[in-house]
Design a protein around this motif. Structure first.
Motif, PDB file in Angstrom:
ATOM      1  N   PHE A   6      16.334 -48.166  34.972  1.00  0.00           N
ATOM      2  CA  PHE A   6      17.094 -49.612  35.006  1.00  0.00           C
ATOM      3  C   PHE A   6      17.075 -50.595  34.101  1.00  0.00           C
ATOM      4  N   ASP A   7      15.864 -50.646  33.659  1.00  0.00           N
ATOM      5  CA  ASP A   7      15.656 -51.706  32.719  1.00  0.00           C
ATOM      6  C   ASP A   7      16.075 -51.232  31.330  1.00  0.00           C
ATOM      7  N   GLY A  12      22.052 -55.832  35.525  1.00  0.00           N
ATOM      8  CA  GLY A  12      21.862 -56.895  35.960  1.00  0.00           C
ATOM      9  C   GLY A  12      23.012 -57.741  36.776  1.00  0.00           C
ATOM     10  N   THR A  15      26.964 -56.915  35.979  1.00  0.00           N
ATOM     11  CA  THR A  15      27.115 -55.537  35.541  1.00  0.00           C
ATOM     12  C   THR A  15      28.120 -54.625  36.533  1.00  0.00           C
ATOM     13  N   GLU A  30      19.574 -49.652  43.658  1.00  0.00           N
ATOM     14  CA  GLU A  30      18.752 -50.354  42.805  1.00  0.00           C
ATOM     15  C   GLU A  30      19.711 -51.240  42.086  1.00  0.00           C
ATOM     16  N   ALA A  31      20.900 -50.608  41.831  1.00  0.00           N
ATOM     17  CA  ALA A  31      21.718 -51.608  41.009  1.00  0.00           C
ATOM     18  C   ALA A  31      22.041 -52.630  41.709  1.00  0.00           C
ATOM     19  N   TYR A  32      22.361 -52.400  43.111  1.00  0.00           N
ATOM     20  CA  TYR A  32      22.957 -53.646  44.088  1.00  0.00           C
ATOM     21  C   TYR A  32      21.849 -54.602  44.124  1.00  0.00           C
ATOM     22  N   ARG A  33      20.645 -53.986  44.310  1.00  0.00           N
ATOM     23  CA  ARG A  33      19.464 -55.143  44.241  1.00  0.00           C
ATOM     24  C   ARG A  33      19.180 -55.931  43.027  1.00  0.00           C
ATOM     25  N   ARG A  34      19.682 -55.375  41.984  1.00  0.00           N
ATOM     26  CA  ARG A  34      19.645 -56.059  40.652  1.00  0.00           C
ATOM     27  C   ARG A  34      20.941 -56.951  40.431  1.00  0.00           C
ATOM     28  N   GLY A  35      21.643 -56.919  41.198  1.00  0.00           N
ATOM     29  CA  GLY A  35      22.940 -57.997  41.063  1.00  0.00           C
ATOM     30  C   GLY A  35      24.106 -57.284  40.637  1.00  0.00           C
ATOM     31  N   ALA A  64      20.121 -58.065  48.153  1.00  0.00           N
ATOM     32  CA  ALA A  64      20.962 -58.234  47.000  1.00  0.00           C
ATOM     33  C   ALA A  64      21.369 -59.902  46.738  1.00  0.00           C
TER      34      ALA A  64
END
Length: 239
Positions: A6-7, A12, A15, A30-35, A64
């Motif tokens: 994801f990096d 973020g 997105t 993971e995408a949700y956790r990153r906002g 999230a």
């Protein structure tokens, strides 16, 4: 256990992401956790019910950011119910090997991606997968199972033919290849076989603890026997 980096995707806050064939939801979470604003997309109602429950729990527990949105959507990867250029990021992890009409699926992944957006596709790598097929018909010859083995260059060519540009390629999950070879050798329906059970316990410990020794070993082995290959593309921006 994430296959997509994801990096590298730059996911973020704000997105828009669709995780096509999300399965149990690991990349959606993971995408949700990153906002990100996430669509977890799959054809399995049972999987989506579980994914939706976890997404809701993440929101309730503050896992999230408050501004992020997430939903679980049932549908067909060959006919995504979204307009052209809807998403900043499209993820298709370990699904194309299951899809008879993979060219049509790739068309849809590219269609819903915004110009300038990023596509991440992962599939089982040719050599580890080929060994599994040689060891066991059970491994792949079942309803919904793997119907093809990709070479990375073949998959690259299919996607690049739609105008996308490859940014990066890497391999992942080398420690999982021997596990699947063992399962195939003793029988994939024998999870309690002592050797398989012992190796599974090791993998769970590794995922939970992430000791530097196994992380270093996997990094060294990934180019040789990584179970998955991940390809990252950019859709050229419209002039």
């Amino acid at each position: 256990m994430l296959t997509v980096d994801f990096d590298r995707l730059g996911v973020g806050a704000g997105t828009s992401v669709i995780d096509v064939g999300c399965g149990a939801g690991r990349h959606s979470f993971e995408a949700y956790r990153r906002g990100a604003d996430v669509v977890a997309f799959d054809q399995s109602v049972e999987d989506l019910n579980d994914v939706d429950a976890i997404l809701q729990a993440m929101a309730e527990q503050g896992e999230a950011p408050a501004g992020a949105k997430a939903e679980a959507v049932k549908g067909d990867a060959l006919d995504l119910p979204y307009e052209d250029g809807t998403f900043d990021c499209v993820i298709a992890s370990e699904i194309l090997e299951h899809v008879p009409a993979d060219d049509s699926a790739i068309d849809e992944l590219v269609r819903v991606l915004k110009p300038g957006g990023r596509l991440a596709v992962t599939v089982p790598r040719w050599l580890p997968e080929r060994i599994c097929w040689l060891l066991s018909d059970e491994y792949h010859a079942n309803e919904g199972g793997h119907i093809r083995i990709y070479r990375a260059d073949e998959l690259h060519d299919k996607i690049a033919a739609r105008g996308l540009v490859l940014d990066h390629r890497h391999h992942a999950h080398a420690l999982h290849s021997p596990f699947w070879w063992l399962k195939c050798a003793v029988g994939v329906e024998k999870p309690n076989h002592p050797v398989v059970a012992a190796y599974h316990k090791l993998l769970v410990w590794d995922m939970m603890s992430a000791p530097w020794q196994t992380r270093r070993a996997e990094a060294l082995l990934n180019p040789l026997i990584g179970k998955s290959v991940a390809l990252y593309f950019t859709k050229p921006a419209v002039a």
